[in-house]
Structures are given as C-alpha cells and as structure tokens.
Enzyme design. Structure first.
Site, PDB file in Angstrom:
ATOM      1  N   ASP A   1       0.142  16.566  19.871  1.00 27.95           N
ATOM      2  CA  ASP A   1       0.448  17.783  20.634  1.00 27.95           C
ATOM      3  C   ASP A   1       0.836  18.970  19.744  1.00 27.95           C
ATOM      4  OD1 ASP A   1       0.004  16.380  22.981  1.00 27.95           O
ATOM      5  OD2 ASP A   1       2.114  15.863  23.262  1.00 27.95           O
TER       6      ASP A   1
ATOM      7  N   ASP B   1      15.681  11.760  -8.540  1.00 29.55           N
ATOM      8  CA  ASP B   1      17.122  11.970  -8.355  1.00 29.55           C
ATOM      9  C   ASP B   1      17.576  11.789  -6.911  1.00 29.55           C
ATOM     10  OD1 ASP B   1      17.511  12.406 -11.034  1.00 29.55           O
ATOM     11  OD2 ASP B   1      17.596  14.582 -10.901  1.00 29.55           O
TER      12      ASP B   1
ATOM     13  N   HIS C   1      -9.741  10.550   2.039  1.00 24.60           N
ATOM     14  CA  HIS C   1      -8.704   9.556   1.781  1.00 24.60           C
ATOM     15  C   HIS C   1      -7.379   9.913   2.459  1.00 24.60           C
ATOM     16  CE1 HIS C   1      -6.148   6.819  -0.782  1.00 24.60           C
ATOM     17  NE2 HIS C   1      -7.206   6.050  -0.578  1.00 24.60           N
TER      18      HIS C   1
ATOM     19  N   HIS D   1       0.815  -1.209   0.000  1.00 23.46           N
ATOM     20  CA  HIS D   1       0.000   0.000   0.000  1.00 23.46           C
ATOM     21  C   HIS D   1       0.853   1.266   0.000  1.00 23.46           C
ATOM     22  CE1 HIS D   1      -3.481   2.455   1.788  1.00 23.46           C
ATOM     23  NE2 HIS D   1      -3.964   1.922   0.682  1.00 23.46           N
TER      24      HIS D   1
ATOM     25  N   LYS E   1      -4.538  10.465   5.393  1.00 21.23           N
ATOM     26  CA  LYS E   1      -4.136   9.672   6.552  1.00 21.23           C
ATOM     27  C   LYS E   1      -3.068  10.445   7.320  1.00 21.23           C
ATOM     28  CE  LYS E   1      -4.618   6.609   2.800  1.00 21.23           C
ATOM     29  NZ  LYS E   1      -5.838   5.992   3.009  1.00 21.23           N
TER      30      LYS E   1
ATOM     31  N   LYS F   1       3.178   4.495  -0.966  1.00 15.86           N
ATOM     32  CA  LYS F   1       3.156   5.492  -2.036  1.00 15.86           C
ATOM     33  C   LYS F   1       4.403   6.358  -1.934  1.00 15.86           C
ATOM     34  CE  LYS F   1      -1.564   4.778  -1.669  1.00 15.86           C
ATOM     35  NZ  LYS F   1      -2.320   4.240  -0.547  1.00 15.86           N
TER      36      LYS F   1
END
Length: 546
Positions: free
Chosen positions: A450, A170, A443, A163, A445, A165
């Site tokens: 704090d 470079d 979508h 999952h 996450k 991403k």
C-alpha cells in the site's frame, strides 16, 4: 571419486568457541554520536533513519564509510564473499580497521568458500579478525563440484544455507539487503552484474540487527575457520597471504587509501521520489585501483528517512539437524505472507527467484478477491542466473496471470547507453570489466504494501527462502521511502522489462511503449539451448528445492 572429492571429510565433534556480543555502548563512538545527532536534527520521535542504496555507487561507498568510521566493532554476516577486485578494496579497509584496534567478526556461510574464493579465509589469520563458517560442509575446497560431491552423504546440510546479509559498524549504523560482496554485486566482473537493492540504517534499529548477528555468531553451527582447516590447508592459506599477488590471489590486495569520508555525489541514492532512477544495464566498470580511490559516503550529509521499523529475521534453528519447522518458528516469509494479507490497495513485489508455492498462491488469491492490485518484477529466462528457478516460476506463470496479477520480467540486454548511470541498479563503482557486454540479472528482494510498508532484505519469494534458508529483512513504515521504492520499480516497468500477458491462451511478452526493443512470443532474448535446458530441468526440479 567420492573419496578423492571428500578429502578429510567429516566435521570436528568438539569445537572451541568463545561467545562474544555486540558493542553495548554505540553512543561512545563517533558513528553512534553521528546517528544521535542526525536524529536530533531530524526532530522526530522515530528513532531509526534509512537510506535506499539503489546504485552500486551508493552500495559501495556506504560500506567504505562504515569500514573507515568504525572505532570499536565491525560485524559482517554474508552468504558469499568472493575473492575479486571490489572485495579486495573492502578487505583492505577491514584489515586497516583491525590494525587500529577495531574488533572484526565475519560470519560466512560455508557453501561458496571454495576455489579462489577460499582465499577470503586468510582473514581468519589476521590479528584482530575472527572468521567463522556457518553450517560447514565436510570435504575438499578445490571447487564447488568437489564440495558438493564430498557432501552427498549429508544432502540435507547442502540444502540449508545461511542467506542473511548484514554489515554493521559500532552497533550504530548497518546495511542489509540483497547484495553479497563481490564484483558481480558492484557492477564490475565483466560477465554478469546483479541489479540489487540495500538499505542503510542508523539509530535504534541497528541494535536488533546486532542482536541477530550475535545469535548466529554464537550458535553451535558457527565454526571458527581454524577448526575446519587441515594443517596443510592452513599452511597454504597463510603462505598465500605472505606471497605476492598471483593467479590464485586475484585482486585480493588493493592500493591502500586514506580513511577520510568524502561526499556522496549527487548521483548517489536519495530516499525520495526526486532521485527516481531504474534497474539498469551495466555501465563500463572502473579498474580496481580507481575503485580503491573512491571516496567514502559522507554520512553527515546523506538524506535519511526517519521512520518506525522492525527487523524480520529467521532463527538459526531453521538450519541444521532436527525438526526444521519446530526450530524455525515463524519465518521471514511467514511474516511477509501475513503482511500481504493486510494489503488494502496494492502489493508491489521484486523477487529474482519467484516460485510462489501453494501457500503463497492461496494468499494471492485471497488478496486479489478483495480487489488489491498485485504487481511483480522478476527475472526473465535470459536474465535469470538460475535456470532451475525459472523452471519453477514458469509453472505458476499462467495461474498468476489468471488471478489478474501483473507480471514483469527484466531484460538481460538493454540497449547500450539507454539505461546506464541510472541509480536502481548498475553503474561503475568497482571491479575490472573486460568488456561492455555485461549481462544484467535481477537480484533485489522487496515487498511494498500500500505504498506504506516496505520490506527489503535477503529473502526471495520462493520455497527455498521459506523453508530452507535463513533470511533477514527490514520492515519500514514510511510512505516516503515506500513511494520512492515503488517509483524506482515503476521506472523499470517503463524502460527495462517486459510485461507478460495472456493472449488467446498464449503467453506474450509486451515491450513498454516507446522501448527500443519489441514484443516477443516466446521467452525473449533466451537462446534455444537455454530454453531446451529449462525444458530438461523442469521435471527434475521440485518447488521446495528452488
């Protein structure tokens, strides 16, 4: 039926795989020199710079900038790459990079490479581009249904997905977060649009990102595409690549554009509270040609926040045969649970699929016992694209409220124009919307501790991310960046989400003061048939599968 669906089922036992690694000298490239110059200009000891990509405009144009600026390497790792208009623009820039000598490596989870999306696999036959599929499934690529049917004898393999991403140029600049590549993630499929959040990173932190990519790229579960396709499949994909665009080639070619970086408009994502926007309803999307004409983000001018950071990433051994827990070690979600327990005043959480499970609930209870405020933004039933995940979440909803946790659920249908153009969510960067009736779905996450520590990545707070899928996230220690992220979320609380409360033992969904929508006494904006579907799914949806 299983025989038909499986096609030539079975994975090759021996796969020729040549190891390769990230470009070791980013300082020799223009992007590397730019990152170094930006660091020197900032005058800080923190070696990593960050920008919240809180709009589809910033998310899309930042990727264009990395594609156009790359001189030595491009490394892309994704759960899904969809064959549609926005991706066509990105893939044309990838081809252009390969033609000018950039080494391109693309690592894609194999679950979604079916139907029209299988057209993305044509990249494997482009000179200068390598494409590998992680944890591949045996069988037909006709559709997702035939793919699942063909893999039923190996159901555990279906459950374990890569999952992660990552989008790296470079070994100097990189992007991670919640977005896959496709119109739904860039505001333009005309049906649904994911409200998402990424982080652009520059400098020292990119090296661990590249090292993580290399571990997955060189893992035994990463199969070159050429080892998985039959001669018939290979010929068909190559023929499709030579043919003119047609129904099976939807949007996979876009007008070529010059590779000169442009300026990021003022409406892009700035990493301070002055740029506060909110999760938003989708605006009218632009045609693919207009998306191709978008100028790339000007990396010389974007406001970077320089801060200490670390990469949280699961080991590839979390996926595949064997003892998952022993091979996985400490996971990204394990790390998040440890961070949560260190909170002194507040936790702010965004998770589209929120199924805490007993271990996380115990952490919440321990944190709340110390008086730490916990606020959560997740999907409502109407905005959730996975009804089974909502079935899991609702099992915990009353217990979460009983702990004193503040729950907010995002609306799928905001009033037209009320939130359009706001940055933390949707805008008109790419794709070809056919109507204005686009359904928004959360979508993003993130966990903010704090208002000091921010974790932004690919993980959901559910047992699937904890136990089955591999994930990646950036842990950034910056009050400025954390404050900006919290402000974005709070604006969403005020404008685009319900607050769920218990009143006399019953659930009530409260609209924010002054909102154009009202309170609700049942799952708001959700059709009766959707509510009935969740009731039907609930007994057959164990938490660990969600």
């Amino acid at each position: 039926m299983l025989s038909w669906a499986s096609g030539c089922a079975g994975l090759p036992s021996q796969v020729p795989q040549t190891p390769s690694h990230a470009f070791a000298s980013p300082e020799q490239t223009t992007l590397g020199q730019l990152a170094s110059a930006r660091h020197t200009q900032a005058g800080t000891r923190a070696g990593s710079g960050f920008l919240l990509l809180d709009s589809v405009e910033a998310a899309f144009t930042s990727r264009l900038a990395l594609l156009d600026g790359a001189e030595r390497s491009l490394d892309l790792q994704y759960y899904a790459i969809h064959a549609d208009a926005s991706t066509a623009v990105l893939l044309d820039r990838i081809r252009a990079a390969a033609r000018r000598g950039v080494r391109v490596r693309i690592l894609l989870d194999d679950f979604n490479s079916v139907g029209e999306d299988a057209q993305v696999l044509r990249l494997a036959f482009e000179p200068g581009i390598e494409l590998r599929l992680f944890n591949p499934l045996a069988g037909s690529r006709r559709s997702l249904l035939t793919r699942i049917l063909g893999s039923l004898p190996d159901v555990d393999r279906i459950q374990q997905r890569m999952h992660n991403k990552l989008f790296i140029a470079d070994n100097a600049w990189g992007i991670t977060g919640g977005r896959n590549l496709g119109d739904a993630y860039f505001g333009g499929d005309g049906k649904s649009a994911f409200v998402d959040l990424d982080v652009l990173a520059a400098g020292a932190i990119v090296r661990p990102m590249s090292a993580s990519f290399d571990r997955y790229w060189n893992d035994e579960l990463a199969y070159p595409v050429q080892a998985l396709l039959s001669k018939k499949d290979l010929d068909r994909l190559q023929q499709d690549g030579r043919s003119a665009a047609g129904p099976g080639d939807a949007g996979m070619r876009a007008p070529a554009q010059p590779g000169h970086p442009g300026d990021l408009p003022d409406s892009g994502a700035a990493a301070d509270a002055r740029s506060v926007r909110t999760f938003a309803a989708p605006a009218e999307a632009t045609p693919a040609g207009a998306a191709a004409a978008r100028p790339a983000m000007d990396l010389r001018r974007v406001p970077l926040v320089w801060a200490p950071a670390a990469l949280l990433v699961d080991e590839p051994g979390k996926i595949g045969p064997g003892d998952d827990e022993a091979d996985a070690g400490e996971t990204v979600v394990d790390g998040l649970l440890q961070l949560m327990q260190q909170a002194r005043s507040e936790l702010t959480i965004i998770s589209p699929y929120f199924v805490p499970g007993p271990q996380m609930m115990a952490v919440f209870a321990q944190v709340r016992s110390r008086g730490v405020a916990i606020r959560v933004l997740t999907n409502s039933l109407a905005s959730n694209d996975a009804p089974a995940a909502h079935a899991g979440y609702r099992r915990y909803r009353r217990d979460l409220l009983a702990l004193g946790i503040e729950l907010h659920e995002m609306r799928a249908d905001s009033p037209p124009g009320a939130l359009q153009g706001s940055g933390f969510g949707l805008g008109s960067a790419a794709g070809g919307s056919k109507s204005g009736a686009t359904r928004a779905s959360l979508h993003s996450k993130a966990v903010i501790v704090d208002r000091r520590l921010s974790v932004i990545g690919s993980m959901n707070l559910d047992l699937r991310s904890h136990k089955h899928n591999s994930e990646v996230a950036l842990l950034i220690r910056s009050r400025r960046l954390a404050g900006a992220a919290v402000a974005l979320i709070e604006r969403s609380f005020e404008q685009g989400a319900y607050r769920v409360e218990l009143q006399g033992g019953d659930l009530v969904w409260r609209a924010p003061p002054g909102a154009a929508f009202g309170d609700a006494t049942h799952e708001p904006d959700a059709a009766l048939r959707l509510r009935l579907l969740v009731e039907l799914l609930a007994p057959f949806a164990p938490d660990e599968m969600l």
